[in-house]
Scaffold this motif. Structure first.
Motif: not given
Length: 858
Positions: A27-28, A64-68, A111-116, A146-152
């Motif tokens: 869940w990225l 919100a959490p992310v999972v990878a 947010a997760i992008a590749g290994k980051y 920065i209030f907003s979440t990144p989008v990938v």
């Protein structure tokens, strides 16, 4: 040889573990996809679920959490990023971001992008971390929160700062391009956070089209990034090494949530003021945009409450959560059918799995609700009843979510872990109030500054003015925040009450009570207690809370239409809490009709009794009640003030006032009351507040204003004697005198909606000056020698022959309903529709102060 075999077997087991984890679900990013649709039909959970475990973090969780790859990543309110083993829930690493204690209320989900791992902070940094070990790969200092979440998407990550600077970066954080809404669209090149520079740029006060803050999350469809920026929605196309502006769509309102469907339709939840809002749909047809709306999502003063999060989308069905009793989670289908699906009121967006919707409630529970509308919802209650205000992540049949109690919760099949027994005591102040005015005598503890409602203070504010902190909340307000104990308290129209640190804005606690409907009243702080009258369509309650923790100490019933008619919270005298209200039946069709009338042309139902009641401050038991219904029907549009140990009550009954027997009655009353016993001294039916204004007093005089035109199309202020209610003077005609007559040391100030304000001579009521042109229903405040307006407007009244606007903005709200206030030597502002709160420092403190996002050294 045996040792080698053992090592080999361990290595195989380790590799098998990695393989098993790598084969699990990921869940990225926020709401699963880059469109923030929240639609994940291939995944499911089977209720009931059990608790697999919890992980204590360092602060409340608003992200919100992310999972990878078998790891869970979450960022807490203090900007600490955690990497947690999804199976064992062991913390693998954690990373504290810069900014110290002022780096709080972090709401940028990772947010997760590749290994980051990517996320932004309130301290003004955008972080790119190595997911394996947590090392900082890149830190971009943005110069603002920065209030907003990144989008990938498209092999890139996009993010926006609060000041609407838009970045496109590679997964490793290398900047591809940057685009600035304030410079490119508003053509403003100065410091966007400086009111003095906005005034220099504008030569006048900031207007709604100067709104620029990006407080909600961008989303992306194809190569078009959609960004909510102030009252605009910006469409940027990723042109590789630069952003291409595809268009800017301007509105007269603020975006509260943004999602995109599979065909590029943009669903925008918006609001302007007074619970007005809707979910609109924007669609591009070539270069032209078509506007529509989701049927039955319109809210206003007549019914329904706003949603404060993005909708979730499946096919043509729209799902959203609202902080409304019996309508917490609902579906809007094509053709206009709307259906409540169950669950508790919420400010978090829902996630749509195969058969269920999942979301967190304001009751601190996680709700799993059948999307079919058939069958009961299943809920899991967290340990301490704190709100769940961000969406969940779902992987391999498990649900991961953070809670405002500071724990990460994991639910799954056959979970049998125990709830945490240790409260993390996040309500404790970590940054005590500092400065020269920390003494309790400088607290603005009630709506209009003091028991007499003078609405005036003298605390030495002076230029320059500089923003100390900003925070976002999900709700609407119509009245001031109040202060005491080093905290700021806010009551939202939907029934939320929350406290934050005055020093940093860090959320300390939040309480929510269902059934409240568009109730606009400030909390009252008194000796570590908080009194909040909360009104609904079905019931009204006076609630007494522990100011430090938010714990409910007692509640007592009262009655009346919920609205802004009651201009102020209770008055405390010795050990009594005293409040005014009206009780009676409204009848069919009147319940909603009355919510926002100031009774200029209408009369109250004949059984509507005007009451004043005193409760024991320790127990909530009724001590005395006065019924004034023999003089007329009414009570909702009333006010109280306390001057020299005497309580003064004034109430407006309307033009066509009648007594309870149906005989002609007085249009209003003003009375002197012994606050200890409830015994009435003098009473007059000649002079009274005349709607939309409370009573104020000082130095043996009471001041009575109002909305209503009582004499040849004019309104006016009455000044009467506190000893006997006799008239001292009647002011020059004014269009209106709304909210309160402010009592300065040199003059009185009153405001007429849509027109201007007036300075009145205290001895005669003659108009000295007109000022503040074209404001709406603004509640102004006086902090000598300055007049504070909405959106941080500040007027210098030192020389009444040459009144000057000296600072304006930054524009934070589309509305002009609420002004800034001064407490403990600092300026505080809570917006009505823009859902932003801020604090400013002044004078010498401002000269030496650096916000955390301005500091470049570690």
């Amino acid at each position: 040889m045996k040792t080698r075999i053992r090592i080999s077997l361990l290595a195989v087991a380790f590799l098998m573990g990695i393989t098993a984890r790598a084969g699990g679900e990921d869940w990225l990013q926020f709401k699963y996809d880059c469109r923030h649709s929240g639609n994940v039909p291939a995944r499911s959970v089977r209720a009931p679920l059990g608790l697999k475990g919890v992980v204590p973090l360092t602060d409340a969780v608003f992200t919100a959490p992310v999972v990878a790859d078998g790891r869970v990543y979450v960022v807490d309110g203090s900007g600490v990023a955690f990497c947690i083993d999804a199976e064992t829930l062991r913390i693998i690493w954690k990373r504290q971001t810069r900014g110290g204690k002022a780096n709080c209320n972090n709401i940028s989900s990772p947010a997760i992008a590749g290994k980051y791992l990517h996320f932004g902070t309130m301290g003004g940094s955008y972080y790119v971390l190595d997911t394996i070990g947590g090392a900082v790969v890149k830190e971009i200092r943005c110069g603002e929160p920065i209030f907003s979440t990144p989008v990938v998407s498209n092999g890139r990550v996009y993010f926006a700062t609060l000041g609407s600077q838009i970045y496109a970066v590679k997964p490793d954080g290398s900047i591809c391009w940057k685009w600035d809404f304030v410079k490119e669209v508003l053509d403003f090149k100065g410091d966007r956070w400086s009111g003095q520079e906005w005034f220099k740029h504008k030569g006048n006060r900031v207007r709604p089209n100067d709104l620029f803050c990006c407080t909600k999350n961008p989303a992306i469809y194809g190569k078009t990034l959609v960004v909510p920026a102030g009252e605009s929605v910006v469409f940027l196309e990723d042109g590789g090494n630069r952003a291409k502006l595809r268009g800017v769509q301007s509105f007269s309102n603020i975006t509260l949530g943004l999602s995109i469907d599979e065909k590029g339709g943009i669903y925008r939840q918006w609001t302007l003021l007074d619970n007005g809002g809707q979910v609109d749909i924007l669609r591009f047809h070539g270069d032209k945009m078509e506007k529509g709306s989701v049927l039955n999502t319109l809210t206003n003063t007549e019914g329904g409450l706003l949603s404060f999060s993005s909708v979730s989308l499946r096919g043509q069905d729209v799902y959203r959560c609202r902080p409304e009793k019996d309508f917490g989670f609902c579906r809007h289908s094509v053709g206009g059918e709307s259906r409540s699906l169950g669950g508790y009121p919420s400010i978090a967006p829902p996630i749509l799995l195969g058969d269920n919707g999942i979301y967190g409630g304001l009751d601190g529970s996680l709700h799993v609700v059948p999307l079919s509308g058939e069958g009961a919802a299943w809920s899991f209650k967290t340990a301490f009843g704190r709100a769940v205000s961000a969406p969940v992540a779902v992987c391999d049949g498990r649900i991961y979510f953070g809670c405002e109690d500071g724990y990460l919760y994991v639910l799954g099949p056959k979970g049998q872990a125990a709830l945490p027994a240790k409260e993390l005591q996040l309500w404790k102040i970590r940054s005590p109030l500092t400065g020269k005015f920390t003494d309790a005598g400088f607290n603005r503890f009630t709506s209009f500054a003091d028991w007499a409602n003078t609405n005036v203070d003298t605390q030495g504010i002076k230029p320059p003015f500089k923003i100390k902190w900003l925070r976002r909340f999900k709700g609407t307000t119509k009245h001031y925040s109040t202060f005491g104990g080093g905290r700021m308290y806010t009551h939202t129209a939907e029934g939320q009450i929350f406290a934050v640190e005055q020093e940093t804005g860090r959320l300390l606690w939040r309480k929510y009570y269902p059934g409240v409907f568009i109730c606009y009243t400030s909390p009252l702080y008194h000796k570590e207690r908080l009194l909040v009258p909360q009104a609904g369509l079905d019931k009204c309650r006076m609630r007494c809370l522990d100011a430090a923790t938010g714990k409910l100490l007692w509640e007592a019933p009262f009655a009346g239409s919920p609205s802004w008619n009651r201009q102020l919270p209770p008055i405390v005298y010795r050990n009594l809490a005293i409040y005014m209200f009206g009780t009676g039946t409204y009848g069919p069709g009147k319940k909603v009709e009355w919510l926002f009338e100031h009774q200029a042309m209408a009369d109250f139902p004949l059984d509507h009794k005007p009451l004043v009641r005193a409760w024991d401050l320790d127990t909530g038991r009724e001590k005395w009640t006065i019924d004034f219904s023999r003089f007329g029907a009414g009570g909702d549009d009333a006010g109280l003030c306390l001057v020299d140990e005497t309580l003064y009550y004034s109430c407006y009954f309307g033009y066509a006032a009648k007594t309870k027997e149906g005989l002609p009655g007085a249009q209003g009353i003003t009375a002197a009351i012994d606050p200890a016993t409830g015994k009435v001294g003098w009473l007059t039916t000649k002079y009274f507040i005349h709607s939309g204004c409370t009573i104020s007093g000082e130095d043996g005089r009471l001041y009575l204003g109002g909305y209503t035109k009582l004499d040849k199309g004019n309104s006016f202020v009455w000044c009467i004697d506190t000893d006997d209610g006799s008239l001292i003077w009647k002011s020059d005609p004014v269009r209106e005198a709304i909210h309160v007559v402010s009592i300065g040391p040199r003059f009185l100030f009153v405001h007429a909606q849509y027109k201007n304000g007036y300075l009145l001579d205290k001895e005669t009521g003659k108009i000295l000056r007109t000022l503040t042109k074209d404001y709406k229903c603004t509640r102004f405040t006086l902090s000598e020698p300055y007049l504070l307006g909405s959106n941080l407007d500040i007027y210098d009244l030192s020389n009444t022959d040459d009144i000057k606007l000296i600072s304006t903005g930054p524009r934070l709200d589309p509305s002009e309903c609420i002004s800034a206030v001064v407490s403990n030597g600092r300026i505080f502002y809570t917006g009505h529709g823009g859902a932003l709160q801020t604090s400013q420092v002044c004078g010498d403190e401002a000269v030496s102060f650096n916000a955390p996002w301005e500091i470049t050294a570690d």
